[in-house]
Scaffold this motif. Structure first.
Motif, short mmCIF file in Angstrom:
data_model
loop_
_atom_site.label_atom_id
_atom_site.label_comp_id
_atom_site.label_asym_id
_atom_site.label_seq_id
_atom_site.Cartn_x
_atom_site.Cartn_y
_atom_site.Cartn_z
N THR A 23 4.32 2.52 -8.13
CA THR A 23 3.52 1.84 -8.75
C THR A 23 3.18 0.38 -8.37
N VAL A 24 4.63 -0.05 -7.68
CA VAL A 24 4.60 -1.39 -7.40
C VAL A 24 3.92 -1.63 -5.73
N TYR A 25 4.42 -0.61 -4.67
CA TYR A 25 3.65 -0.59 -3.38
C TYR A 25 2.24 -0.38 -3.55
N CYS A 26 1.83 0.38 -4.51
CA CYS A 26 0.24 0.72 -4.73
C CYS A 26 -0.41 -0.71 -4.94
N GLY A 27 0.07 -1.56 -5.85
CA GLY A 27 -0.27 -2.52 -6.05
C GLY A 27 -0.53 -3.64 -4.83
N LEU A 28 0.52 -3.55 -3.95
CA LEU A 28 0.44 -4.36 -2.76
C LEU A 28 -0.68 -3.71 -1.82
N ALA A 29 -0.87 -2.29 -1.87
CA ALA A 29 -1.98 -1.90 -0.89
C ALA A 29 -3.25 -2.44 -1.29
N ARG A 30 -3.56 -2.72 -2.44
CA ARG A 30 -4.82 -3.16 -2.81
C ARG A 30 -5.11 -4.54 -2.99
N ASN A 31 -3.99 -5.44 -2.62
CA ASN A 31 -3.90 -6.83 -2.88
C ASN A 31 -4.63 -7.43 -1.55
N GLU A 32 -5.75 -7.95 -1.98
CA GLU A 32 -6.77 -8.54 -0.88
C GLU A 32 -6.22 -10.09 -0.06
N ALA A 33 -5.26 -10.40 -0.50
CA ALA A 33 -4.52 -11.51 0.16
C ALA A 33 -3.57 -10.91 1.35
N LEU A 34 -3.11 -9.77 1.30
CA LEU A 34 -1.98 -9.41 2.25
C LEU A 34 -2.89 -9.32 3.79
N ALA A 35 -2.09 -9.79 4.98
CA ALA A 35 -2.57 -9.81 6.12
C ALA A 35 -2.54 -8.18 6.59
N GLU A 36 -3.49 -8.11 7.57
CA GLU A 36 -3.49 -6.73 8.14
C GLU A 36 -2.32 -6.10 8.42
N ASP A 37 -1.48 -6.72 9.15
CA ASP A 37 -0.03 -6.10 9.60
C ASP A 37 0.84 -5.94 8.32
N ALA A 38 0.88 -6.56 7.30
CA ALA A 38 1.64 -6.42 6.16
C ALA A 38 0.98 -5.04 5.49
N LEU A 39 -0.33 -4.98 5.54
CA LEU A 39 -0.94 -3.76 5.16
C LEU A 39 -0.54 -2.46 5.91
N LEU A 40 -0.65 -2.69 7.16
CA LEU A 40 -0.25 -1.43 8.13
C LEU A 40 1.10 -1.10 7.99
N ARG A 41 1.98 -2.06 7.74
CA ARG A 41 3.48 -1.92 7.31
C ARG A 41 3.75 -1.07 6.09
N ILE A 42 3.07 -1.45 5.12
CA ILE A 42 2.96 -0.55 3.84
C ILE A 42 2.62 0.79 3.95
N HIS A 43 1.41 0.87 4.82
CA HIS A 43 1.10 2.48 5.07
C HIS A 43 1.85 3.01 5.78
N LYS A 44 2.49 2.56 7.01
CA LYS A 44 3.49 3.37 7.45
C LYS A 44 4.96 3.68 6.93
#
Length: 199
Positions: free
Chosen positions: A114-135
């Motif tokens: 539930t928590v890291y799903c919230g991060l994945a849709r957080n518009e403020a996160l930089a691309e590298d942070a989103l890619l890190r969450i994805h991986k």
């Protein structure tokens, strides 16, 4: 955009669709709080530090979610919710667009989907942070499709996938860009208009 909130939260293994705006408002009304105060909580408007502290002790996870996602909170105030024992309240913090890099790291490592799903849709996160969450956490491409700043590599993965729901949300998110719900800044990143931010 209440539909968006319900759909986002319903997919995170919560028992039934979550409606923090509705349920948090009802809780506060039932406990005698005045309407202007409730509106500030639900709409993500400025709260006094004492109000944040008091609300962080509220027994309603819906209320704590609403406060945790409030972008007007200081990093110290967000930390209160990052440490909350309830993963739904922590997911509110994950939605907050005022996270520090350290808070993003902590929430990325959170054991709750539930928590890291919230991060994945957080518009403020930089691309590298989103890619890190994805991986690192692999929350699923659906959550990234709801992010107006979805990295190009993940966007291509969505387009090439058989995930019709993720594709549909990508279309919806693109539509919100065209309709002005998301506005592009000078740096190219997209963010919600203030009047749309907490719906």
């Amino acid at each position: 955009m209440v539909v968006m909130t319900g759909a986002l939260l319903a997919g995170c293994n919560i028992a039934g669709p979550a409606h923090p705006e509705r349920d948090g408002r009802t809780y506060l009304e039932n406990h005698g709080h005045p309407t202007p105060f409730i509106d500030r909580v639900v709409n993500g408007d400025k709260l006094d530090h004492a109000e944040v502290i008091n609300l962080s002790k509220c027994s309603s996870a819906d209320v704590r979610f609403l406060v945790a996602r409030n972008p007007n909170l200081t990093h110290d105030e967000i930390d209160i919710f990052v440490r909350d024992k309830n993963d739904f309240a922590r997911s509110g913090a994950a939605w907050n667009t005022n996270l520090s890099p350290n808070q993003i790291d902590i929430l990325t490592d959170d054991p709750s989907h539930t928590v890291y799903c919230g991060l994945a849709r957080n518009e403020a996160l930089a691309e590298d942070a989103l890619l890190r969450i994805h991986k690192k956490r692999n929350p699923g491409i659906l959550w990234f499709s709801m992010n107006p700043n979805c990295p190009a590599a993940i966007r291509q993965e969505i387009v090439s996938s058989n995930d019709d729901l993720a594709k549909r949300w990508l279309d919806i998110t693109d539509g919100w860009k065209r309709d002005g719900i998301f506005k592009q800044r000078d740096d190219g990143r997209w963010c919600k208009q203030p009047s749309q931010r907490q719906e």
